[in-house]
Design a protein around this motif. Sequence first.
Motif, PDB file in Angstrom:
ATOM      1  N   HIS A  54      12.093  -0.870 -27.804  1.00 10.28           N
ATOM      2  CA  HIS A  54      12.269  -1.129 -29.223  1.00 10.28           C
ATOM      3  C   HIS A  54      12.049  -2.594 -29.549  1.00 10.28           C
ATOM      4  O   HIS A  54      12.195  -3.466 -28.687  1.00 10.28           O
ATOM      5  N   LEU A  55      11.678  -2.834 -30.787  1.00 11.88           N
ATOM      6  CA  LEU A  55      11.587  -4.182 -31.347  1.00 11.88           C
ATOM      7  C   LEU A  55      12.541  -4.256 -32.534  1.00 11.88           C
ATOM      8  O   LEU A  55      12.481  -3.412 -33.430  1.00 11.88           O
ATOM      9  N   PRO A  56      13.438  -5.264 -32.550  1.00  7.86           N
ATOM     10  CA  PRO A  56      14.436  -5.333 -33.616  1.00  7.86           C
ATOM     11  C   PRO A  56      14.297  -6.580 -34.499  1.00  7.86           C
ATOM     12  O   PRO A  56      15.183  -7.445 -34.513  1.00  7.86           O
ATOM     13  N   GLY A  72      25.580 -16.272 -40.580  1.00  8.46           N
ATOM     14  CA  GLY A  72      24.543 -15.665 -41.391  1.00  8.46           C
ATOM     15  C   GLY A  72      24.696 -14.169 -41.491  1.00  8.46           C
ATOM     16  O   GLY A  72      25.396 -13.533 -40.695  1.00  8.46           O
ATOM     17  N   ALA A  73      24.041 -13.599 -42.502  1.00  7.48           N
ATOM     18  CA  ALA A  73      24.016 -12.149 -42.691  1.00  7.48           C
ATOM     19  C   ALA A  73      22.633 -11.757 -43.176  1.00  7.48           C
ATOM     20  O   ALA A  73      21.960 -12.529 -43.865  1.00  7.48           O
ATOM     21  N   GLY A  74      22.209 -10.557 -42.801  1.00  9.70           N
ATOM     22  CA  GLY A  74      20.877 -10.143 -43.194  1.00  9.70           C
ATOM     23  C   GLY A  74      20.619  -8.684 -42.937  1.00  9.70           C
ATOM     24  O   GLY A  74      21.547  -7.861 -42.931  1.00  9.70           O
ATOM     25  N   VAL A  75      19.342  -8.364 -42.703  1.00  8.72           N
ATOM     26  CA  VAL A  75      18.925  -6.983 -42.523  1.00  8.72           C
ATOM     27  C   VAL A  75      18.071  -6.863 -41.269  1.00  8.72           C
ATOM     28  O   VAL A  75      17.320  -7.792 -40.922  1.00  8.72           O
ATOM     29  N   ASN A  76      18.212  -5.753 -40.585  1.00  7.50           N
ATOM     30  CA  ASN A  76      17.502  -5.489 -39.335  1.00  7.50           C
ATOM     31  C   ASN A  76      16.652  -4.229 -39.474  1.00  7.50           C
ATOM     32  O   ASN A  76      17.113  -3.213 -40.015  1.00  7.50           O
ATOM     33  N   TYR A  77      15.418  -4.310 -38.987  1.00  2.39           N
ATOM     34  CA  TYR A  77      14.566  -3.126 -38.881  1.00  2.39           C
ATOM     35  C   TYR A  77      14.233  -2.933 -37.412  1.00  2.39           C
ATOM     36  O   TYR A  77      13.721  -3.858 -36.766  1.00  2.39           O
ATOM     37  N   THR A  78      14.538  -1.772 -36.878  1.00  2.00           N
ATOM     38  CA  THR A  78      14.277  -1.498 -35.464  1.00  2.00           C
ATOM     39  C   THR A  78      13.279  -0.359 -35.344  1.00  2.00           C
ATOM     40  O   THR A  78      13.488   0.725 -35.898  1.00  2.00           O
ATOM     41  N   THR A  79      12.193  -0.621 -34.622  1.00  3.11           N
ATOM     42  CA  THR A  79      11.210   0.423 -34.372  1.00  3.11           C
ATOM     43  C   THR A  79      11.242   0.807 -32.900  1.00  3.11           C
ATOM     44  O   THR A  79      11.257  -0.064 -32.018  1.00  3.11           O
ATOM     45  N   PHE A  80      11.290   2.104 -32.618  1.00  2.00           N
ATOM     46  CA  PHE A  80      11.335   2.636 -31.257  1.00  2.00           C
ATOM     47  C   PHE A  80       9.966   3.192 -30.879  1.00  2.00           C
ATOM     48  O   PHE A  80       9.271   3.787 -31.708  1.00  2.00           O
ATOM     49  N   ALA A 140      12.247 -12.618 -33.695  1.00  9.74           N
ATOM     50  CA  ALA A 140      11.275 -11.757 -33.025  1.00  9.74           C
ATOM     51  C   ALA A 140      11.539 -11.834 -31.526  1.00  9.74           C
ATOM     52  O   ALA A 140      12.209 -12.747 -31.037  1.00  9.74           O
ATOM     53  N   ALA A 141      10.988 -10.870 -30.774  1.00 11.53           N
ATOM     54  CA  ALA A 141      11.234 -10.821 -29.332  1.00 11.53           C
ATOM     55  C   ALA A 141      10.184  -9.966 -28.658  1.00 11.53           C
ATOM     56  O   ALA A 141       9.440  -9.222 -29.309  1.00 11.53           O
ATOM     57  N   LEU A 142      10.113 -10.084 -27.338  1.00  8.04           N
ATOM     58  CA  LEU A 142       9.360  -9.113 -26.569  1.00  8.04           C
ATOM     59  C   LEU A 142      10.106  -7.782 -26.615  1.00  8.04           C
ATOM     60  O   LEU A 142      11.324  -7.756 -26.837  1.00  8.04           O
ATOM     61  N   PRO A 143       9.415  -6.658 -26.428  1.00  6.08           N
ATOM     62  CA  PRO A 143      10.091  -5.354 -26.518  1.00  6.08           C
ATOM     63  C   PRO A 143      11.223  -5.221 -25.504  1.00  6.08           C
ATOM     64  O   PRO A 143      11.064  -5.529 -24.324  1.00  6.08           O
ATOM     65  N   PHE A 144      12.367  -4.766 -25.990  1.00  9.42           N
ATOM     66  CA  PHE A 144      13.494  -4.441 -25.118  1.00  9.42           C
ATOM     67  C   PHE A 144      13.337  -3.002 -24.635  1.00  9.42           C
ATOM     68  O   PHE A 144      12.885  -2.128 -25.375  1.00  9.42           O
TER      69      PHE A 144
END
Length: 208
Positions: free
Chosen positions: A102-104, A124-132, A81-85
Amino acid sequence: MRITAPLLAGLALALSSAAAPAMAQSKGDWTLSAGVHQVAPKSNNGSLAGGTLKVDVDSDIKPTITGEYFIADNLGIEVLAALPFKHDINIAGLGRVGSTKHLPPVVTLQYHFNSQGKVSPFLGAGVNYTTFFSEETGGALAGSTLKLDDSWGLAAHAGLDFAISEKAALRVDLRWMDIDSKVKLDGQKLGTVEIDPLAYGVSYVVKF
């Protein structure tokens, strides 16, 4: 401020020489990290309007946090998680025409090698959801309404943990995310922006 590969390499070298006791990860352990990362979109972000508008999306740097639960020895599921870029959007020949936030969040399954040692690599490998959100327009597009659709994509993660105690480590890592967003201007489809960034930085990791 811009985090660069040489800076991370220098930091890794310094940490390696100062690394202390191992921070082993066992089934049932949790780790929490706090750090700072730069999201740097790839250099070619595609074209809009039938290939007539070449797009460039710039970089941003923000604080990040991760939580990881170990489902087996050395094998964990991590959530980022992160602050919005915030990224400025530029079009060749027109300059800056807008921006977006966006938040990724990313969920990754990752394996930690040499977890009993002072330096522990992981993959590692996984999945990303990005919301703009909070799209804005300016310059040649001032007054228009810009919309970027949310994105699902694959993600990969690699890094090194340098143990500084049995419960803490310093981490240098690199993450790739597949982020492609469909763009609309005043409700009209313009095409797809290919962001596909690298996110790299440093963080402090604590085991519980």
